[in-house]
Structure formats: C-alpha cells, structure tokens
Design an enzyme around this catalytic site. Structure first.
Site, PDB file in Angstrom:
ATOM      1  N   GLY A 135       0.838  -1.197   0.000  1.00  0.00           N
ATOM      2  CA  GLY A 135       0.000   0.000   0.000  1.00  0.00           C
ATOM      3  C   GLY A 135       0.868   1.239   0.000  1.00  0.00           C
ATOM      4  O   GLY A 135       1.965   1.256  -0.552  1.00  0.00           O
TER       5      GLY A 135
ATOM      6  N   SER B 172      -4.099 -10.598  -4.300  1.00  0.00           N
ATOM      7  CA  SER B 172      -3.882  -9.161  -4.126  1.00  0.00           C
ATOM      8  C   SER B 172      -3.864  -8.418  -5.457  1.00  0.00           C
ATOM      9  O   SER B 172      -3.200  -8.841  -6.419  1.00  0.00           O
ATOM     10  CB  SER B 172      -2.561  -8.909  -3.400  1.00  0.00           C
ATOM     11  OG  SER B 172      -2.260  -7.523  -3.385  1.00  0.00           O
TER      12      SER B 172
ATOM     13  N   GLU C  31      -5.441  -3.396  11.399  1.00  0.00           N
ATOM     14  CA  GLU C  31      -6.519  -4.322  11.734  1.00  0.00           C
ATOM     15  C   GLU C  31      -6.352  -5.692  11.085  1.00  0.00           C
ATOM     16  O   GLU C  31      -6.960  -6.676  11.506  1.00  0.00           O
ATOM     17  CB  GLU C  31      -7.878  -3.723  11.353  1.00  0.00           C
ATOM     18  CG  GLU C  31      -8.150  -3.561   9.866  1.00  0.00           C
ATOM     19  CD  GLU C  31      -7.599  -2.285   9.257  1.00  0.00           C
ATOM     20  OE1 GLU C  31      -8.021  -1.945   8.130  1.00  0.00           O
ATOM     21  OE2 GLU C  31      -6.748  -1.629   9.906  1.00  0.00           O
TER      22      GLU C  31
ATOM     23  N   HIS D  53       4.530   1.279  12.548  1.00  0.00           N
ATOM     24  CA  HIS D  53       3.619   1.846  13.545  1.00  0.00           C
ATOM     25  C   HIS D  53       3.539   0.829  14.675  1.00  0.00           C
ATOM     26  O   HIS D  53       3.534  -0.384  14.433  1.00  0.00           O
ATOM     27  CB  HIS D  53       2.246   2.097  12.920  1.00  0.00           C
ATOM     28  CG  HIS D  53       1.213   2.648  13.849  1.00  0.00           C
ATOM     29  ND1 HIS D  53       1.501   3.577  14.835  1.00  0.00           N
ATOM     30  CD2 HIS D  53      -0.126   2.413  13.937  1.00  0.00           C
ATOM     31  CE1 HIS D  53       0.387   3.892  15.481  1.00  0.00           C
ATOM     32  NE2 HIS D  53      -0.607   3.197  14.959  1.00  0.00           N
TER      33      HIS D  53
ATOM     34  N   SER E 206      -1.863  38.595   6.658  1.00  0.00           N
ATOM     35  CA  SER E 206      -2.104  40.014   6.908  1.00  0.00           C
ATOM     36  C   SER E 206      -2.271  40.291   8.401  1.00  0.00           C
ATOM     37  O   SER E 206      -2.569  39.381   9.187  1.00  0.00           O
ATOM     38  CB  SER E 206      -3.364  40.471   6.176  1.00  0.00           C
ATOM     39  OG  SER E 206      -4.517  39.897   6.775  1.00  0.00           O
TER      40      SER E 206
END
Length: 339
Positions: free
Chosen positions: A27, A52, A85, A109, A253
């Site tokens: 991915g 896949s 998951e 992760h 600004s």
C-alpha cells in the site's frame, strides 16, 4: 529539551547488505519502503496474498513478488506493512510459522505490538522505523534525493544489533537523510493515534466541515465557503510546515493575525483540551484499539456507514466541481496506478 537526531553518518547500510528483506504489503507505506530499499541496493521481495490487486503493480515496478508465507520464510528481515486491523490474523497464519532465532520483525507503527495484538517470540529482534509522512511522500522525497524524518524504536533486541539494523533500515528508505529520532513503541503509538484523532485528521476535517456548514447555512455561496474553509487550508499549513506557527503569522495580513489571536481561543477553548484528554485516555487504556479491532472483525459495518455518509457531504461535490474547472497545475500526491 534534548533533540538528538541521527543521520546518514550514524547508520551503516552494511548491516542489511547480506540479508533478504520481505516487505509484506504494497500500500502507501509498503510500495515506498520496497522501492526505496531496492534503490538503496538491498535484496528485497514483496509478500502479498495470491489474490492481491497489488501484485501486478509491484511486478511492473521491477520487484520480486511472492506469496506472504513464502516471502516470510525466505527473509531475514520481515517488514509488516499491511493495515493495523489485518496484522494479527496475517501474522498468526503466515508470519509466525516462518520465525526463527536471528530473524527481525519490523513495523512502521507500534499499534499491534504496543496493544499486544501481536506477541512475537523472544528470540527475534522487533523494531520500528516509522516515517513521519505518508508513503507517497516517503517515495517522492527519496526519489528527489531527500528523505522524510523517521522514528526508531526497539521493542526487543535478541541479537544485540537491533538498533544497528534499524538505523540501516532507516537509511535504506531515506530517513537518515532528514533525521531519525529515537523513541519507544508506547510513545509513538499513543501520540500518533492521539494526533490523528484530535488534530491532523479528526480535528482538522471536522473543523473544515463546521466552518463550511456555518457559512452555507448563513446564506453564503458554497463555492465561497469551500475556498475559505477548505481550499486555503493548504496555504496555511504549508507556511506552518515550513517554519512553525510564527512563520504563518508573519506571512498573513495583520487583519488575519488579529482575527487569529482574538477568535481562535473562542473556537478552540479549554473545553476542547478537556475533550482531547478524554481521547488520549481512551487511546492509552487500549479502549480505542480494542474497539477498532472489534469493528474490523465484524466486517466494519459502522466504519463503512460513516465513510459512505462522509463521502456524500456537499463539500465533496462542490470541491470536485471546483477542482475540475480550475486552470492551474496541482501537484498530485497520490498516484493510484502505482500502489
């Protein structure tokens, strides 16, 4: 505050040169890691299921593709880059049988390890190299000769060389070109989930929608609401990314800066921070992780419903029409033909 970053000179790629690396998944992160490692001269295969849809894309990119279990069995370093998951079931079916002493398990992760959705054997190295950016950016920056900063964390160092191999891996994907910060699985996982839910994704997207709806409900044209509440977000975040919030305020600004200072605290008030703490508590306790795994295991009915409802919001229709008519070149971040 200590801020020690590690760079190319701190990482020795030879810690990986005699190892076969299996990148499981193709991915956003998977394609970037596989291609960057390959371009760094390392021995890489991609592990995918037989059905896949990514197999052809990986093969067209010049990568060797194997079934997941076969790739894991052949590899010395196994990199798990399928969605959180899906990791536990895939690990038990295809990865655990292939593990033996001396192998290394890599994550981008810490979710599965920190919340014990995956519990690896103790005779292998387990570490994390987490790029602080989406995979498409990881690949683009590497190809441009740069890199995306990475986090490095060691969960288990059975070999005594996990940190060296982890730094080599970070160099292989371009992370040490930008800088690598050492952390822990716990810190990366909990801060990442919190940031995604309260600021980067959940907070920002719902702030945009609330602003858009407020203007449209007050009678302003949807196109004007889109420009003011969504289109210009990139202009502001680019300035913040470049050199911090102060840089953004320097560039806008005086009128905008005064409005920022006076109205911002009325929108993002003390109550927001209290609710953020509730989200953090839910992340730290594992409640969110359990709820997400349960949702996925049941076929994701609530997630799919919310996704479908969000896609039907008027801002998406208005935005698609505006973008199709604007005559300027937009730099495409995501190329779905590549991964």
């Amino acid at each position: 505050m200590e801020l020690d970053l590690l760079y190319d000179e701190d990482a020795d790629l030879t810690h990986l040169t005699n190892k076969k690396i299996a990148v499981i998944g193709y991915g956003s992160q998977g394609h970037a890691h596989a291609l960057n490692l390959k371009d760094s001269g390392l021995d890489v295969v991609v592990g995918l299921t037989a059905t896949s849809q990514s197999r052809q894309k990986a093969e067209q990119a010049g990568l060797t593709v194997m079934d997941t279990a076969a790739a894991a069995a052949a590899a010395d370093v196994i990199v798990i880059l399928v969605p959180d998951e899906k990791q536990p079931a895939m690990f038990e079916q295809d990865i655990r049988p292939a593990l033996r002493a001396g192998k290394a398990l890599v994550f981008s992760h810490g979710f599965s390890i920190h919340f014990k959705k995956i519990v690896p054997p103790e005779d292998i190295d387990v570490f994390m190299v987490a790029p602080k950016g989406p995979g498409h950016t990881v690949r683009r920056e590497y190809a441009n000769g740069s890199g995306v900063p990475c986090l490095l964390a060691i969960h288990h160092d059975a070999s005594g060389t996990a940190r060296d191999v982890g730094l080599a891996y970070a160099r292989g994907i371009g992370g040490t070109r930008a800088g690598v910060f050492e952390t822990s699985f716990k810190e990366e996982t909990e801060s990442d989930l919190f940031g995604e839910q309260t600021v980067l994704c959940g907070g920002l997207s719902h702030l945009i929608l609330a602003g858009y709806e407020t203007l449209v409900e007050a009678g302003y044209h949807p196109v004007m609401a889109y420009f003011e509440c969504l289109h210009e977000v990139k202009l502001i975040t680019d300035l913040i990314f470049e050199d911090g919030i102060a840089n953004m305020r320097y560039s806008i600004s005086n009128t905008a800066e005064y409005g920022d200072m006076t109205s911002g605290p009325k929108i993002i008030d003390a109550g927001v921070k209290e609710r953020m703490k509730e989200v953090l508590d839910r992340v730290q306790s594992g409640e969110f992780a359990d709820a997400w795994i349960d949702e996925s295991s049941s076929g994701s009915p609530n997630f799919n419903r919310m996704r479908e409802e969000a896609a039907k919001h008027p801002i998406e229709e208005v935005g698609a029409e505006i973008r199709s008519k604007m005559r300027f070149a937009m730099n495409q971040m995501v190329d779905k033909t590549v991964n």
